[in-house]
Scaffold this motif. Structure first.
Motif, PDB file in Angstrom:
ATOM      1  N   ALA A 186       0.835  -1.209   0.000  1.00  0.00           N
ATOM      2  CA  ALA A 186       0.000   0.000   0.000  1.00  0.00           C
ATOM      3  C   ALA A 186       0.864   1.252   0.000  1.00  0.00           C
ATOM      4  CB  ALA A 186      -0.925  -0.005   1.216  1.00  0.00           C
ATOM      5  N   ALA A 187       1.925   1.248   0.803  1.00  0.00           N
ATOM      6  CA  ALA A 187       2.811   2.411   0.874  1.00  0.00           C
ATOM      7  C   ALA A 187       3.533   2.636  -0.451  1.00  0.00           C
ATOM      8  CB  ALA A 187       3.820   2.222   2.008  1.00  0.00           C
ATOM      9  N   ALA A 188       4.006   1.552  -1.071  1.00  0.00           N
ATOM     10  CA  ALA A 188       4.733   1.670  -2.339  1.00  0.00           C
ATOM     11  C   ALA A 188       3.822   2.214  -3.428  1.00  0.00           C
ATOM     12  CB  ALA A 188       5.303   0.316  -2.742  1.00  0.00           C
ATOM     13  N   ARG A 189       2.612   1.682  -3.506  1.00  0.00           N
ATOM     14  CA  ARG A 189       1.684   2.116  -4.556  1.00  0.00           C
ATOM     15  C   ARG A 189       1.264   3.566  -4.332  1.00  0.00           C
ATOM     16  NH1 ARG A 189      -2.598  -2.797  -5.062  1.00  0.00           N
ATOM     17  NH2 ARG A 189      -3.335  -1.586  -6.835  1.00  0.00           N
ATOM     18  N   SER A 190       1.061   3.947  -3.083  1.00  0.00           N
ATOM     19  CA  SER A 190       0.633   5.303  -2.776  1.00  0.00           C
ATOM     20  C   SER A 190       1.721   6.316  -3.080  1.00  0.00           C
ATOM     21  CB  SER A 190       0.232   5.398  -1.300  1.00  0.00           C
ATOM     22  OG  SER A 190      -0.027   6.727  -0.928  1.00  0.00           O
ATOM     23  N   GLN A 191       2.965   5.989  -2.719  1.00  0.00           N
ATOM     24  CA  GLN A 191       4.054   6.955  -2.854  1.00  0.00           C
ATOM     25  C   GLN A 191       4.689   6.963  -4.236  1.00  0.00           C
ATOM     26  OE1 GLN A 191       6.914   6.648   0.286  1.00  0.00           O
ATOM     27  NE2 GLN A 191       8.075   8.455  -0.362  1.00  0.00           N
ATOM     28  N   TYR A 192       4.808   5.766  -4.852  1.00  0.00           N
ATOM     29  CA  TYR A 192       5.579   5.670  -6.098  1.00  0.00           C
ATOM     30  C   TYR A 192       4.777   5.134  -7.284  1.00  0.00           C
ATOM     31  CZ  TYR A 192       9.429   6.168  -2.783  1.00  0.00           C
ATOM     32  OH  TYR A 192      10.272   6.622  -1.796  1.00  0.00           O
ATOM     33  N   GLY A 193       3.570   4.647  -7.061  1.00  0.00           N
ATOM     34  CA  GLY A 193       2.772   4.119  -8.150  1.00  0.00           C
ATOM     35  C   GLY A 193       2.859   2.606  -8.252  1.00  0.00           C
ATOM     36  N   ARG A 194       1.925   2.031  -9.005  1.00  0.00           N
ATOM     37  CA  ARG A 194       1.834   0.571  -9.093  1.00  0.00           C
ATOM     38  C   ARG A 194       3.080  -0.068  -9.691  1.00  0.00           C
ATOM     39  NH1 ARG A 194      -4.290   0.778 -11.582  1.00  0.00           N
ATOM     40  NH2 ARG A 194      -5.403   1.085  -9.599  1.00  0.00           N
ATOM     41  N   ASP A 195       3.689   0.606 -10.667  1.00  0.00           N
ATOM     42  CA  ASP A 195       4.847   0.015 -11.334  1.00  0.00           C
ATOM     43  C   ASP A 195       6.113   0.076 -10.496  1.00  0.00           C
ATOM     44  OD1 ASP A 195       3.337  -0.645 -13.542  1.00  0.00           O
ATOM     45  OD2 ASP A 195       3.786   1.211 -14.616  1.00  0.00           O
ATOM     46  N   SER A 196       6.026   0.628  -9.302  1.00  0.00           N
ATOM     47  CA  SER A 196       7.192   0.610  -8.410  1.00  0.00           C
ATOM     48  C   SER A 196       7.362  -0.743  -7.739  1.00  0.00           C
ATOM     49  CB  SER A 196       7.050   1.693  -7.336  1.00  0.00           C
ATOM     50  OG  SER A 196       6.018   1.366  -6.415  1.00  0.00           O
ATOM     51  N   ILE A 197       6.389  -1.642  -7.924  1.00  0.00           N
ATOM     52  CA  ILE A 197       6.476  -3.009  -7.393  1.00  0.00           C
ATOM     53  C   ILE A 197       6.803  -3.944  -8.541  1.00  0.00           C
ATOM     54  CG2 ILE A 197       5.290  -4.856  -6.153  1.00  0.00           C
ATOM     55  CD1 ILE A 197       3.414  -2.742  -4.990  1.00  0.00           C
ATOM     56  N   GLY A 198       7.855  -4.717  -8.389  1.00  0.00           N
ATOM     57  CA  GLY A 198       8.254  -5.685  -9.404  1.00  0.00           C
ATOM     58  C   GLY A 198       8.091  -7.102  -8.906  1.00  0.00           C
ATOM     59  N   VAL A 199       7.878  -8.021  -9.839  1.00  0.00           N
ATOM     60  CA  VAL A 199       7.737  -9.445  -9.528  1.00  0.00           C
ATOM     61  C   VAL A 199       8.742 -10.215 -10.376  1.00  0.00           C
ATOM     62  CG1 VAL A 199       6.210 -11.453  -9.614  1.00  0.00           C
ATOM     63  CG2 VAL A 199       5.315  -9.230  -8.888  1.00  0.00           C
ATOM     64  N   TYR A 200       9.482 -11.096  -9.738  1.00  0.00           N
ATOM     65  CA  TYR A 200      10.558 -11.832 -10.402  1.00  0.00           C
ATOM     66  C   TYR A 200      10.343 -13.322 -10.130  1.00  0.00           C
ATOM     67  CZ  TYR A 200      15.453 -12.407 -12.003  1.00  0.00           C
ATOM     68  OH  TYR A 200      16.602 -12.735 -12.687  1.00  0.00           O
ATOM     69  N   GLY A 201      10.066 -14.101 -11.190  1.00  0.00           N
ATOM     70  CA  GLY A 201       9.724 -15.507 -11.038  1.00  0.00           C
ATOM     71  C   GLY A 201      10.847 -16.455 -11.419  1.00  0.00           C
ATOM     72  N   GLY A 202      10.474 -17.722 -11.642  1.00  0.00           N
ATOM     73  CA  GLY A 202      11.479 -18.744 -11.897  1.00  0.00           C
ATOM     74  C   GLY A 202      11.026 -19.785 -12.901  1.00  0.00           C
ATOM     75  N   GLY A 203      11.992 -20.403 -13.561  1.00  0.00           N
ATOM     76  CA  GLY A 203      11.720 -21.410 -14.577  1.00  0.00           C
ATOM     77  C   GLY A 203      11.519 -22.807 -14.034  1.00  0.00           C
ATOM     78  N   SER A 204      11.491 -22.961 -12.713  1.00  0.00           N
ATOM     79  CA  SER A 204      11.202 -24.259 -12.116  1.00  0.00           C
ATOM     80  C   SER A 204       9.830 -24.282 -11.455  1.00  0.00           C
ATOM     81  CB  SER A 204      12.280 -24.637 -11.091  1.00  0.00           C
ATOM     82  OG  SER A 204      13.527 -24.837 -11.725  1.00  0.00           O
ATOM     83  N   LEU A 205       9.100 -23.174 -11.534  1.00  0.00           N
ATOM     84  CA  LEU A 205       7.741 -23.151 -11.017  1.00  0.00           C
ATOM     85  C   LEU A 205       6.835 -23.992 -11.907  1.00  0.00           C
ATOM     86  CD1 LEU A 205       7.436 -19.300 -10.330  1.00  0.00           C
ATOM     87  CD2 LEU A 205       8.113 -21.094  -8.707  1.00  0.00           C
ATOM     88  N   THR A 206       5.766 -24.518 -11.345  1.00  0.00           N
ATOM     89  CA  THR A 206       4.799 -25.262 -12.154  1.00  0.00           C
ATOM     90  C   THR A 206       4.116 -24.325 -13.143  1.00  0.00           C
ATOM     91  OG1 THR A 206       2.988 -24.868 -10.615  1.00  0.00           O
ATOM     92  CG2 THR A 206       4.337 -26.856 -10.249  1.00  0.00           C
ATOM     93  N   ASN A 207       3.474 -24.905 -14.152  1.00  0.00           N
ATOM     94  CA  ASN A 207       2.696 -24.091 -15.085  1.00  0.00           C
ATOM     95  C   ASN A 207       1.626 -23.290 -14.351  1.00  0.00           C
ATOM     96  OD1 ASN A 207       3.920 -24.851 -17.571  1.00  0.00           O
ATOM     97  ND2 ASN A 207       2.845 -26.809 -17.482  1.00  0.00           N
ATOM     98  N   GLU A 208       1.013 -23.920 -13.360  1.00  0.00           N
ATOM     99  CA  GLU A 208      -0.050 -23.257 -12.625  1.00  0.00           C
ATOM    100  C   GLU A 208       0.477 -22.019 -11.895  1.00  0.00           C
ATOM    101  OE1 GLU A 208      -1.249 -27.443 -13.301  1.00  0.00           O
ATOM    102  OE2 GLU A 208       0.598 -26.449 -12.700  1.00  0.00           O
ATOM    103  N   THR A 209       1.625 -22.156 -11.251  1.00  0.00           N
ATOM    104  CA  THR A 209       2.176 -21.023 -10.507  1.00  0.00           C
ATOM    105  C   THR A 209       2.719 -19.954 -11.448  1.00  0.00           C
ATOM    106  OG1 THR A 209       2.680 -22.425  -8.600  1.00  0.00           O
ATOM    107  CG2 THR A 209       3.866 -20.350  -8.771  1.00  0.00           C
ATOM    108  N   ALA A 210       3.369 -20.367 -12.525  1.00  0.00           N
ATOM    109  CA  ALA A 210       3.873 -19.394 -13.502  1.00  0.00           C
ATOM    110  C   ALA A 210       2.711 -18.587 -14.085  1.00  0.00           C
ATOM    111  CB  ALA A 210       4.637 -20.111 -14.610  1.00  0.00           C
ATOM    112  N   TYR A 211       1.635 -19.286 -14.435  1.00  0.00           N
ATOM    113  CA  TYR A 211       0.434 -18.622 -14.948  1.00  0.00           C
ATOM    114  C   TYR A 211      -0.122 -17.644 -13.918  1.00  0.00           C
ATOM    115  CZ  TYR A 211      -4.589 -18.154 -15.926  1.00  0.00           C
ATOM    116  OH  TYR A 211      -5.851 -17.653 -16.122  1.00  0.00           O
TER     117      TYR A 211
END
Length: 705
Positions: free
Chosen positions: A103-128
């Motif tokens: 909430a603080a990040a989105r309020s102060q810097y906007g939605r794109d200030s939050i990044g998500v970094y995934g992995g190639g060993s996650l299941t299809n369901e989790t990657a999706y």
């Protein structure tokens, strides 16, 4: 859980778990049997199960994969940083912290200030779900994953050339019918060892095996012809092989005319090249280049395989494009014993990039900047198309945005970017600048040590879901062990956080199969069409190839038998320039560094270094160098040395090998901290696919004492 342990007079009855290896892209099936004596001590028996990919084989990693999942090192409860120290907290407190921080990040810097970094060993369901979570729950455009470093060059090349990216264009069973096989930058004997019988059978059937690699690897030892190319000169070498094919009159002109476009540009380009210059640039003799062209061109059937050696370069996309030119020029695709294969490195490197975990993609290999694609997926998700964020940036570029302060909060799931990214010192500096880092993982990795909040997630023995192997065959990985401690499934964590953000109506799932049912619909009609695949089918049929548009469709085992996936049905050939590496050697940094894997370890070693049986085989990293080079540098075998590039230094033990080029050294990628090879690698990216050039940078090697 399909079987409950029962206490008997002599101890507990055996607990049988049917699963599949969590490591490489073969996804070998296996059975793990746990038996406990009266004192409660456990013993494990591992048995390979019959399956179409590995044919009932397991390698040393698979045989010991249970060890990391059952180790005492598992992260079993949430932990938060308080007064500089990591302290155990409840899930309720962990989620309260996330809610406040997001909430603080989105309020102060906007939605794109939050990044998500995934992995190639996650299941299809989790990657999706990770892609959906980023775009629907967080409403951020910033998501990418470590598979960018694995498959992006081959994926981009396949999409542009064929109109579709699937690891192998044909089934593994076709390999033994090929009469010439080129393995370019792939060390299958150590990275996917359960596949080697396919190649040995091919050789027994008369196949001629060509290996392109700066090192004489275990795979290269099987070759009839080993082209020991200078690091980074793969595109030029393929130009030489193509020129040899053309000059010998071995082009399949009927195929080229009927099924490709762009051939005349390639021919004109090659006619302007000088074979002697190519030999000098690549370090491979004219005779060897011509021999390779003759062998592949004359063979009735043939296949080309690539992996990270040719792909992890700043011209990796074009290098793969050139090898696809070779496949097309000789008409060796779309029939038995012919085809192309990108040998995926990560467990779900194929499926992980198909359903929205990449910055530019939506489920089914749809593109996020395509209005029709956006409209379709938005309709499945029940939102308006303009609610979907636009395209983000690639994995390393996310680290640049973190360093620049554009991304202030990072949510990390199933990856270890401090070790896996190039220019790792820069990446560590970037992550240290974050306002808040959340890491969801099984273990406390090198990146996890930097986290402000750690979330414990389940391992492969506990987390059911689908994986897509290197053939494009979707497999169901059953999970039969209960979640240990306070761990939760990764997809459950995403749903919980979505609820905190008030977006829970889009994340109503009770089990992994519920997510897969939505994935089926979201992928329907896309390039990677999973619509006809169900859990029931996967259990009955063991696995199903995509594309599979309906439940009565068998799945496409062999692609391109009649047409390619472009609108005109033709494959696209393109002229490829001879590229030099972004960073060349000089007097200060006189050696080329190339990186790769060893048999006993996987990726950044977070899992395999916690397996006693695997860790004991390779307890530390090393630098492999030619004895003549070592003598020149006054380095003894087994001596501690410093390896330095323009970006940093690491400390390793020397290992002599006459199988490597004298101008090249090799360091594996599985260790962190002072042995992390990516502290040395160059930050330059391929201009098309944004793949880093892991395989080539300039270094010097010096004795430590």
């Amino acid at each position: 859980m399909n079987k409950v342990m029962e206490i008997t007079e002599g101890g507990e009855s055996p607990f049988v778990m049917k699963t599949q290896c969590p490591f490489c892209s073969v996804q070998c099936k296996m059975q793990v049997v746990e038996e406990r004596n009266a004192a409660g001590e456990a013993a494990y028996t591992i048995t390979a199960l019959p399956n179409a990919a590995s044919e009932g084989r397991l390698c040393v990693k698979g045989m010991n994969a249970y060890q990391h999942a059952l180790t005492g090192d598992r992260l079993l409860y949430p932990m938060a940083r308080k007064n500089g120290k990591m302290m155990r907290v409840s899930w309720a407190e962990a989620y309260s912290i996330i809610e406040e921080r997001f909430a603080a990040a989105r309020s102060q810097y906007g939605r794109d200030s939050i990044g998500v970094y995934g992995g190639g060993s996650l299941t299809n369901e989790t990657a999706y779900l990770l892609g959906k979570f980023t775009r629907v729950a967080l409403q951020s455009k910033h998501i990418d994953y470590n598979g960018r470093f694995c498959m992006s060059a081959a994926a981009s090349a396949g999409n542009k050339t064929f109109g579709i990216d699937r690891g192998l264009t044909n089934a593994l069973s076709d390999i033994e019918h090929a009469r010439c096989i080129i393995l370019s930058g792939t060390n299958i004997a150590e990275c996917q060892p359960t596949l080697m019988p396919y190649f040995t059978r091919a050789k027994e059937n008369g196949a001629y095996l060509i290996v392109i690699d700066p090192r004489e690897t275990a795979t290269a030892k099987l070759a009839d012809l080993h082209l020991k190319v200078k690091p980074g000169m793969d595109a030029a070498l393929t130009n030489g092989v193509l020129k040899a094919v053309f000059e010998a009159g071995l082009v399949d002109e009927a195929f080229v005319e009927r099924r490709t476009r762009g051939f005349s540009d390639v021919l004109n380009h090659l006619e302007s090249m000088d074979m002697a210059e190519i030999a000098d640039m690549t370090g491979v003799s004219e005779d060897e280049i011509r021999a390779a062209g003759k062998a592949f061109g004359e063979a009735v059937t043939g296949m080309v395989f690539t992996a990270r050696g040719v792909e992890q370069q700043t011209d990796g996309y074009m290098s793969v494009r050139n090898l696809l030119n070779l496949v097309l020029a000789t008409g060796k695709i779309g029939r038995k014993g012919c085809g192309y294969g990108a040998v995926t490195g990560q467990a779900n490197g194929q499926g992980g990039r198909e359903h929205g975990q990449k910055a530019d993609q939506l489920p089914g290999y749809r593109m996020i900047d395509n209005p029709e694609h956006r409209a379709y997926v938005a309709g499945v998700w029940g939102i308006e198309p303009d609610e979907l964020p636009g395209k983000g940036v690639s994995a390393y570029e996310m680290m640049e945005k973190v360093h620049a302060g554009e991304i202030r909060t990072l949510f990390l799931m199933g990856s270890n970017p401090v070790v896996s990214n190039p220019n790792a010192n820069f990446v560590q500096e970037a992550i240290e600048k974050l306002d808040f880092l959340i890491v969801a993982d099984m273990f406390v990795s090198e990146t996890g040590r930097m986290a402000d909040l750690l979330l414990p997630v389940t391992a492969y023995l506990e987390n059911e879901g689908t994986m897509t192997n290197l053939e494009g065959r979707v497999l169901l990985r059953e999970a039969m062990r209960p979640a240990p401690g306070e761990t939760r499934h990764d997809w459950q964590v995403l749903c919980d956080i979505a609820r905190l953000l008030g977006r829970d109506r889009w994340f109503q799932y009770d089990k992994a199969e519920d997510i897969f049912e939505e994935l089926r619909l979201a992928s329907k009609g896309g390039i990677a069409d999973y619509y006809g695949i169900t859990y029931d089918r996967l259990r009955r049929e063991e696995g199903v190839y995509w594309p599979c548009p309906s439940v009565d469709h068998p799945g496409e085992r062999r692609l391109f038998e009649e047409r390619f996936a472009h609108a005109d049905g033709k494959a696209e050939m393109v002229a490829v320039e001879n590229h030099f590496p972004k960073e060349m050697t000089d007097g200060e940094y006189p050696l080329y560094l190339t990186t790769g894997r060893v048999l006993t370890h996987y990726l950044t070693g977070v899992q395999t270094r916690r397996s006693p049986s695997l860790a004991s085989r390779d307890v530390e990293s090393f630098v492999e160098l030619h004895p003549a080079t070592a003598r020149k540098l006054r380095i003894g075998e087994g001596e501690l040395v410093t390896v330095t590039s323009r970006r940093g230094s690491i400390f390793l033990r020397s290992r002599y090998s006459s199988a490597i080029r004298q101008d090249t050294v090799f360091v594996p990628m599985h260790w962190g901290d002072t042995q992390s090879v990516n502290k040395l690698t160059h930050e330059a990216l391929d201009p098309t696919c944004r793949m880093p050039g892991f395989k080539v940078c300039a270094v010097r090697v010096e004795p430590m004492y």
